[in-house]
Design a protein around this motif. Structure first.
Motif, PDB file in Angstrom:
ATOM      1  N   MET A 105       2.587   8.018   5.156  1.00  0.00           N
ATOM      2  CA  MET A 105       1.377   7.817   4.361  1.00  0.00           C
ATOM      3  C   MET A 105       1.388   6.404   3.768  1.00  0.00           C
ATOM      4  SD  MET A 105      -1.096   9.939   3.203  1.00  0.00           S
ATOM      5  CE  MET A 105      -2.358   9.955   1.985  1.00  0.00           C
ATOM      6  N   GLY A 106       0.270   5.717   3.836  1.00  0.00           N
ATOM      7  CA  GLY A 106       0.169   4.376   3.288  1.00  0.00           C
ATOM      8  C   GLY A 106       0.159   4.378   1.771  1.00  0.00           C
ATOM      9  N   HIS A 107       0.667   3.306   1.193  1.00  0.00           N
ATOM     10  CA  HIS A 107       0.742   3.136  -0.259  1.00  0.00           C
ATOM     11  C   HIS A 107      -0.246   2.046  -0.641  1.00  0.00           C
ATOM     12  CE1 HIS A 107       2.899   3.086  -4.189  1.00  0.00           C
ATOM     13  NE2 HIS A 107       2.460   1.835  -4.202  1.00  0.00           N
ATOM     14  N   LEU A 108      -1.180   2.356  -1.538  1.00  0.00           N
ATOM     15  CA  LEU A 108      -2.186   1.393  -1.980  1.00  0.00           C
ATOM     16  C   LEU A 108      -1.806   0.837  -3.339  1.00  0.00           C
ATOM     17  CD1 LEU A 108      -4.892  -0.074  -1.734  1.00  0.00           C
ATOM     18  CD2 LEU A 108      -6.010   1.983  -2.614  1.00  0.00           C
ATOM     19  N   SER A 109      -1.593  -0.474  -3.395  1.00  0.00           N
ATOM     20  CA  SER A 109      -1.220  -1.119  -4.657  1.00  0.00           C
ATOM     21  C   SER A 109      -2.219  -2.218  -5.002  1.00  0.00           C
ATOM     22  CB  SER A 109       0.198  -1.698  -4.567  1.00  0.00           C
ATOM     23  OG  SER A 109       0.247  -2.714  -3.586  1.00  0.00           O
ATOM     24  N   VAL A 110      -2.203  -2.587  -6.258  1.00  0.00           N
ATOM     25  CA  VAL A 110      -3.022  -3.684  -6.776  1.00  0.00           C
ATOM     26  C   VAL A 110      -2.070  -4.768  -7.242  1.00  0.00           C
ATOM     27  CG1 VAL A 110      -4.523  -4.395  -8.692  1.00  0.00           C
ATOM     28  CG2 VAL A 110      -4.911  -2.206  -7.545  1.00  0.00           C
ATOM     29  N   PHE A 111      -2.394  -6.022  -6.924  1.00  0.00           N
ATOM     30  CA  PHE A 111      -1.655  -7.149  -7.496  1.00  0.00           C
ATOM     31  C   PHE A 111      -2.679  -8.091  -8.104  1.00  0.00           C
ATOM     32  CE2 PHE A 111      -0.006 -11.431  -7.544  1.00  0.00           C
ATOM     33  CZ  PHE A 111       1.183 -11.238  -8.233  1.00  0.00           C
ATOM     34  N   ASN A 112      -2.527  -8.348  -9.402  1.00  0.00           N
ATOM     35  CA  ASN A 112      -3.438  -9.236 -10.117  1.00  0.00           C
ATOM     36  C   ASN A 112      -2.685  -9.961 -11.212  1.00  0.00           C
ATOM     37  OD1 ASN A 112      -6.128  -9.718  -9.523  1.00  0.00           O
ATOM     38  ND2 ASN A 112      -6.770  -7.690 -10.163  1.00  0.00           N
ATOM     39  N   PHE A 113      -3.152 -11.143 -11.560  1.00  0.00           N
ATOM     40  CA  PHE A 113      -2.656 -11.730 -12.795  1.00  0.00           C
ATOM     41  C   PHE A 113      -3.748 -11.626 -13.837  1.00  0.00           C
ATOM     42  CE2 PHE A 113      -4.504 -15.599 -11.050  1.00  0.00           C
ATOM     43  CZ  PHE A 113      -3.941 -15.776  -9.796  1.00  0.00           C
ATOM     44  N   ILE A 114      -3.302 -11.365 -15.074  1.00  0.00           N
ATOM     45  CA  ILE A 114      -4.251 -11.129 -16.166  1.00  0.00           C
ATOM     46  C   ILE A 114      -3.815 -11.876 -17.420  1.00  0.00           C
ATOM     47  CG2 ILE A 114      -5.027  -8.878 -15.313  1.00  0.00           C
ATOM     48  CD1 ILE A 114      -3.248  -7.567 -17.449  1.00  0.00           C
ATOM     49  N   THR A 118       6.385  -9.344   3.388  1.00  0.00           N
ATOM     50  CA  THR A 118       6.265  -7.930   3.759  1.00  0.00           C
ATOM     51  C   THR A 118       4.964  -7.731   4.525  1.00  0.00           C
ATOM     52  OG1 THR A 118       5.124  -7.321   1.720  1.00  0.00           O
ATOM     53  CG2 THR A 118       7.526  -7.216   1.693  1.00  0.00           C
ATOM     54  N   GLU A 119       4.978  -6.830   5.464  1.00  0.00           N
ATOM     55  CA  GLU A 119       3.769  -6.567   6.247  1.00  0.00           C
ATOM     56  C   GLU A 119       2.890  -5.583   5.492  1.00  0.00           C
ATOM     57  OE1 GLU A 119       3.948  -5.890  10.386  1.00  0.00           O
ATOM     58  OE2 GLU A 119       5.669  -7.214  10.643  1.00  0.00           O
ATOM     59  N   SER A 120       1.838  -6.109   4.926  1.00  0.00           N
ATOM     60  CA  SER A 120       0.924  -5.292   4.148  1.00  0.00           C
ATOM     61  C   SER A 120      -0.500  -5.645   4.551  1.00  0.00           C
ATOM     62  CB  SER A 120       1.137  -5.579   2.657  1.00  0.00           C
ATOM     63  OG  SER A 120       0.361  -4.740   1.860  1.00  0.00           O
ATOM     64  N   VAL A 121      -1.349  -4.650   4.615  1.00  0.00           N
ATOM     65  CA  VAL A 121      -2.775  -4.892   4.833  1.00  0.00           C
ATOM     66  C   VAL A 121      -3.339  -5.388   3.503  1.00  0.00           C
ATOM     67  CG1 VAL A 121      -4.993  -3.822   5.380  1.00  0.00           C
ATOM     68  CG2 VAL A 121      -2.917  -3.081   6.586  1.00  0.00           C
ATOM     69  N   LEU A 122      -4.100  -6.463   3.532  1.00  0.00           N
ATOM     70  CA  LEU A 122      -4.671  -7.035   2.309  1.00  0.00           C
ATOM     71  C   LEU A 122      -6.136  -6.631   2.195  1.00  0.00           C
ATOM     72  CD1 LEU A 122      -3.159 -10.632   2.529  1.00  0.00           C
ATOM     73  CD2 LEU A 122      -2.237  -8.626   1.352  1.00  0.00           C
ATOM     74  N   MET A 123      -6.549  -6.263   0.972  1.00  0.00           N
ATOM     75  CA  MET A 123      -7.937  -5.885   0.708  1.00  0.00           C
ATOM     76  C   MET A 123      -8.539  -6.813  -0.330  1.00  0.00           C
ATOM     77  SD  MET A 123      -8.424  -1.845   0.367  1.00  0.00           S
ATOM     78  CE  MET A 123      -7.748  -0.734   1.542  1.00  0.00           C
ATOM     79  N   PHE A 124      -9.810  -7.121  -0.128  1.00  0.00           N
ATOM     80  CA  PHE A 124     -10.537  -8.004  -1.031  1.00  0.00           C
ATOM     81  C   PHE A 124     -11.975  -7.551  -1.189  1.00  0.00           C
ATOM     82  CE2 PHE A 124      -7.748 -10.542   1.726  1.00  0.00           C
ATOM     83  CZ  PHE A 124      -6.961 -11.227   0.825  1.00  0.00           C
ATOM     84  N   LYS A 178       0.904   1.964   6.964  1.00  0.00           N
ATOM     85  CA  LYS A 178       0.938   0.600   6.416  1.00  0.00           C
ATOM     86  C   LYS A 178       0.763   0.606   4.907  1.00  0.00           C
ATOM     87  CE  LYS A 178       0.951  -2.215  10.066  1.00  0.00           C
ATOM     88  NZ  LYS A 178       1.923  -3.251  10.267  1.00  0.00           N
ATOM     89  N   ASN A 179       1.463  -0.306   4.235  1.00  0.00           N
ATOM     90  CA  ASN A 179       1.207  -0.543   2.822  1.00  0.00           C
ATOM     91  C   ASN A 179      -0.038  -1.407   2.709  1.00  0.00           C
ATOM     92  OD1 ASN A 179       3.378   0.938   1.840  1.00  0.00           O
ATOM     93  ND2 ASN A 179       4.765  -0.781   2.065  1.00  0.00           N
ATOM     94  N   ILE A 180      -0.804  -1.167   1.660  1.00  0.00           N
ATOM     95  CA  ILE A 180      -2.076  -1.850   1.457  1.00  0.00           C
ATOM     96  C   ILE A 180      -2.056  -2.471   0.067  1.00  0.00           C
ATOM     97  CG2 ILE A 180      -4.587  -1.567   1.490  1.00  0.00           C
ATOM     98  CD1 ILE A 180      -3.731   1.385   2.681  1.00  0.00           C
ATOM     99  N   THR A 181      -2.471  -3.729  -0.033  1.00  0.00           N
ATOM    100  CA  THR A 181      -2.482  -4.419  -1.328  1.00  0.00           C
ATOM    101  C   THR A 181      -3.855  -5.009  -1.595  1.00  0.00           C
ATOM    102  OG1 THR A 181      -0.148  -5.011  -1.052  1.00  0.00           O
ATOM    103  CG2 THR A 181      -1.389  -6.208  -2.731  1.00  0.00           C
ATOM    104  N   ILE A 182      -4.409  -4.679  -2.753  1.00  0.00           N
ATOM    105  CA  ILE A 182      -5.663  -5.287  -3.206  1.00  0.00           C
ATOM    106  C   ILE A 182      -5.293  -6.507  -4.041  1.00  0.00           C
ATOM    107  CG2 ILE A 182      -7.802  -4.995  -4.499  1.00  0.00           C
ATOM    108  CD1 ILE A 182      -7.380  -1.943  -4.206  1.00  0.00           C
ATOM    109  N   LEU A 183      -5.846  -7.661  -3.686  1.00  0.00           N
ATOM    110  CA  LEU A 183      -5.623  -8.892  -4.443  1.00  0.00           C
ATOM    111  C   LEU A 183      -6.918  -9.255  -5.163  1.00  0.00           C
ATOM    112  CD1 LEU A 183      -3.708 -10.997  -1.746  1.00  0.00           C
ATOM    113  CD2 LEU A 183      -2.742  -9.670  -3.622  1.00  0.00           C
TER     114      LEU A 183
END
Length: 194
Positions: free
Chosen positions: A1-10, A42-48, A115-120
């Motif tokens: 199962m893919g893991h959906l994470s968020v990476f942001n600076f605040i 790391t191989e991650s699908v990027l979302m925007f 795949k791991n998925i990262t929202i930037l």
């Protein structure tokens, strides 16, 4: 199962971008660059969302990016990228896919893969998916700066998002990396924001 994470600076007062999409306030020293280089490997699908996608597309394919932070540039340019937009006609950055509707269904299907998925960046996408309980973890680089105005990280959220802190990393610049996961609700076992 893919893991959906968020990476942001605040910022200290919760903005992920200032007026006119300004992110120049983010302190990005050597330590932060090394962290970003390791993460980019790391191989991650990027979302925007569209705005973040267009901003990233203007920078990462450039010679300046390739010379300044080659590992991050390579990771950004080679990764599979998904851009959510109803107004963008075409996604032209290398390895990009445009998704115009049914974001929730698309993400649910994508998470069924391995795949791991990262929202930037992409605050509106983060808010929509957080409201649906689809985000598995959050990484925030908290900068020791406050802005007079900007866009809040969770602008327009319809429900409360209750998180639990899993780890902290301090950088010499004063930036702190905070890792969170949604707190599981006691009533129905679903994430508190779902």
């Amino acid at each position: 199962m893919g893991h959906l994470s968020v990476f942001n600076f605040i910022t200290l007062n919760g903005y992920y971008k200032g007026l006119n999409d300004d992110i120049s306030w983010h302190r990005h020293g050597q330590e932060e660059s090394e962290f970003a280089s390791n993460a980019a490997s790391t191989e991650s699908v990027l979302m925007f969302g569209r705005v973040t996608y267009e901003m990233m597309m203007r920078y990462w394919p450039t010679e300046q990016a390739k010379q300044s932070v080659p590992a991050v540039a390579e990771g950004m340019n080679n990764s599979k990228k998904i851009v959510f937009s109803r107004t963008l006609k075409k996604a032209t950055w290398n390895n990009s896919q445009l998704v115009s509707d049914n974001i929730e269904a698309f993400v649910q299907k994508l998470k069924q893969g391995d795949k791991n998925i990262t929202i930037l960046g992409s605050g509106s996408i983060v808010t929509q998916l957080a409201d649906k309980g689809l985000i598995d973890s959050y990484q925030f680089m908290l900068d020791p700066v406050a802005l007079g105005d900007g866009t809040p990280a969770f602008k327009g959220m319809a429900r409360m998002l209750d998180l639990t802190l899993t780890s902290v990393k301090n950088f010499k610049s004063g930036v702190v990396l905070l890792n969170y996961v949604p707190l599981v609700g006691k009533r129905d076992g679903r994430p508190a924001g779902s």
